[in-house]
Scaffold this motif. Structure first.
Motif, PDB file in Angstrom:
ATOM      1  N   VAL A 151     -18.141 -10.329 -11.169  1.00 33.91           N
ATOM      2  CA  VAL A 151     -16.739 -10.144 -10.777  1.00 33.91           C
ATOM      3  C   VAL A 151     -16.012 -11.482 -10.801  1.00 33.91           C
ATOM      4  O   VAL A 151     -14.878 -11.581 -11.299  1.00 33.91           O
ATOM      5  N   SER A 207     -13.299   2.946 -12.896  1.00 36.96           N
ATOM      6  CA  SER A 207     -12.002   2.271 -12.832  1.00 36.96           C
ATOM      7  C   SER A 207     -10.950   3.171 -12.207  1.00 36.96           C
ATOM      8  O   SER A 207      -9.844   2.733 -11.912  1.00 36.96           O
ATOM      9  N   VAL A 256      -6.289 -12.620  -7.259  1.00 41.56           N
ATOM     10  CA  VAL A 256      -7.689 -13.037  -7.157  1.00 41.56           C
ATOM     11  C   VAL A 256      -8.184 -12.884  -5.720  1.00 41.56           C
ATOM     12  O   VAL A 256      -9.292 -12.383  -5.475  1.00 41.56           O
ATOM     13  N   LEU A 305     -14.103  -7.274  -3.444  1.00 43.21           N
ATOM     14  CA  LEU A 305     -14.808  -6.610  -4.543  1.00 43.21           C
ATOM     15  C   LEU A 305     -16.011  -7.440  -4.992  1.00 43.21           C
ATOM     16  O   LEU A 305     -17.034  -6.886  -5.400  1.00 43.21           O
ATOM     17  N   HIS A 342      -9.154  -9.553  -4.757  1.00 41.76           N
ATOM     18  CA  HIS A 342     -10.401  -9.071  -5.353  1.00 41.76           C
ATOM     19  C   HIS A 342     -11.646  -9.661  -4.709  1.00 41.76           C
ATOM     20  O   HIS A 342     -12.757  -9.301  -5.095  1.00 41.76           O
ATOM     21  N   MET A 388      -8.331  -4.554 -13.629  1.00 44.67           N
ATOM     22  CA  MET A 388      -8.244  -5.838 -14.318  1.00 44.67           C
ATOM     23  C   MET A 388      -8.288  -5.621 -15.820  1.00 44.67           C
ATOM     24  O   MET A 388      -9.232  -5.996 -16.497  1.00 44.67           O
ATOM     25  N   VAL A 407      -7.767  -2.420  -5.291  1.00 47.36           N
ATOM     26  CA  VAL A 407      -8.485  -2.933  -6.451  1.00 47.36           C
ATOM     27  C   VAL A 407      -9.371  -1.824  -6.998  1.00 47.36           C
ATOM     28  O   VAL A 407      -9.681  -0.854  -6.309  1.00 47.36           O
ATOM     29  N   HIS A 408      -9.742  -1.962  -8.252  1.00 38.50           N
ATOM     30  CA  HIS A 408     -10.591  -0.975  -8.905  1.00 38.50           C
ATOM     31  C   HIS A 408     -11.997  -1.541  -9.064  1.00 38.50           C
ATOM     32  O   HIS A 408     -12.169  -2.731  -9.288  1.00 38.50           O
ATOM     33  N   GLU A 431     -19.450  -5.440  -5.145  1.00 44.00           N
ATOM     34  CA  GLU A 431     -20.214  -5.192  -6.381  1.00 44.00           C
ATOM     35  C   GLU A 431     -21.599  -5.801  -6.307  1.00 44.00           C
ATOM     36  O   GLU A 431     -22.553  -5.252  -6.874  1.00 44.00           O
ATOM     37  N   MET A 490     -15.307  -2.516 -10.964  1.00 44.71           N
ATOM     38  CA  MET A 490     -15.438  -3.057 -12.305  1.00 44.71           C
ATOM     39  C   MET A 490     -16.814  -2.707 -12.897  1.00 44.71           C
ATOM     40  O   MET A 490     -16.921  -2.322 -14.039  1.00 44.71           O
ATOM     41  N   LEU A 503     -12.843 -12.346 -13.183  1.00 43.48           N
ATOM     42  CA  LEU A 503     -11.568 -12.810 -12.622  1.00 43.48           C
ATOM     43  C   LEU A 503     -11.147 -14.121 -13.278  1.00 43.48           C
ATOM     44  O   LEU A 503      -9.977 -14.310 -13.625  1.00 43.48           O
TER      45      LEU A 503
END
Lengths: 207, 162
Positions: free
Chosen positions: A143, A55, A175, A181, A178, A1, A66-67, A185, A69, A147
């Protein structure tokens, strides 16, 4: 992102730099007022490298990847050190890997730095009474906030002529991809804090 | 009027309506050199349905043409010969994107189309070395400040342990 170069108008990039510089200045001012400003530097240095390398970790979420964050983790563990640490990490990512542009460094700093500071404030408010819930909310909420800021900036900076509907649909897909994620997270922050509490309580962030 | 002149006049009269009204359409086909643009994320997946914007060399601010990539992230494009210079092609989707520049070779014998600037992902080993160097730098920074604290100079400034 990470916003790359050339997609957003130059005015927004400049405003992003101004905003990020303001937040870094505020953070450095708060750090200077700490009883021992240098005490947090080793932790900030190590977390910067974790943030930088994270990342590169791609988590496959079909149909995309996705990476990580780690914005919430940075905020909870570093407090005011999070903002300068994130800027250093983002700069290295942009220069070494082309993740995000140099002109958009300020905007990317806001996308990840504002949620980190919010997570830090949340941890400061509830961390003592409800540590598990606060950790989960800090990780997941950061997160979601990142976003939202990212999507808002992209939509605000669309040049005329670009198909807004198509871009909005693509952003929705982005979105939704993610959402795992968000959960991941939150669990990461929860797990890190639980391990710290058991193994080395002195390393726990005060809050 | 001789017989030959009469035939010629008749032939000319038969041609006139065509030239005057231009009712016939002439369709020709010739192969031209096209440019195939492929857009991928650095994870390898194609950027399907991404928006492509092409900017002419003489006006880099207004879009010269627009399009959309196919499911494989591909977009085919034929550039005109005029104006000369570097054409910019931008591919963007959901806040991600990149730009490449393509110039038409001017000299004889030169490749007709030259991609002057594209984007590439660094080699895996190169990435690993870069990550290792950053980790090393962070570890060094952390140890530097820890040492300063351990030797009792904490708070005495950044050069306390130097």
């Amino acid at each position: 992102m990470h916003l790359p170069d050339g997609l957003l108008p130059a005015g927004m990039a400049l405003a992003g730099y101004a905003g990020a510089a303001g937040l870094v200045g505020l953070s450095l001012g708060r750090i200077r007022r700490l009883p021992d400003p240098q005490a947090g530097v080793p932790r900030a240095a190590m977390m910067t490298s974790v943030f930088f390398a994270a990342s590169l970790v791609a988590v496959p979420v079909p149909p995309t990847t996705v990476h990580l964050m780690l914005s919430g983790l940075m905020g909870v563990l570093l407090g005011w050190f999070a903002m300068p640490a994130i800027m250093v990490g983002l700069f290295l990512q942009a220069v070494l890997f082309g993740h995000g542009g140099l002109t958009t460094l300020g905007l990317n700093g806001l996308i990840l730095g504002v949620p980190a500071l919010a997570a830090s404030a949340l941890w400061g408010g509830f961390g003592r009474r409800l540590p598990d819930l606060a950790a989960l909310l800090a990780g997941s909420g950061a997160v979601i906030a990142a976003l939202a800021i990212f999507a808002g900036l992209v939509l605000a900076g669309l040049p005329p002529g670009i198909d807004r509907g198509a871009e909005r649909a693509a952003l929705s897909v982005f979105v939704i991809a993610h959402l795992p994620l968000v959960l991941a997270e939150g669990v990461i922050v929860l797990a890190v804090l639980r391990i710290l509490r058991r193994v080395e309580p002195r390393l726990l962030p005060h809050g | 009027m001789s017989a030959r002149a009469r035939v010629a006049a008749l032939f000319f009269c038969a041609l006139v309506p065509q030239m005057a009204a231009a009712h016939a359409a002439l369709v020709t086909a010739e192969p031209v050199e096209a440019l195939r643009i492929t857009a991928r994320y650095d994870t390898g997946e194609p950027m399907a349905g991404a928006q492509v914007t092409i900017y002419a060399p003489d006006d880099p601010a207004t879009a010269w043409a627009r399009g959309e990539t196919d499911a494989g992230g591909r977009f085919d494009l034929v550039l005109p010969t005029e104006p000369e210079g570097a054409w910019a092609v931008q591919v963007r989707q959901a806040g991600h994107g990149a730009m490449i520049h393509v110039a038409r070779g001017s000299a004889e014998g030169e490749a007709a189309l030259v991609v002057t600037a594209g984007t590439a992902v660094p080699h895996l080993l190169q990435r690993a070395v870069m990550v290792a160097l950053v980790l090393w730098g962070a570890l060094g920074t952390a140890l530097f400040f820890r040492r300063g604290r351990a030797s009792g100079f904490s708070g005495a400034g950044p050069d306390a342990s130097a």
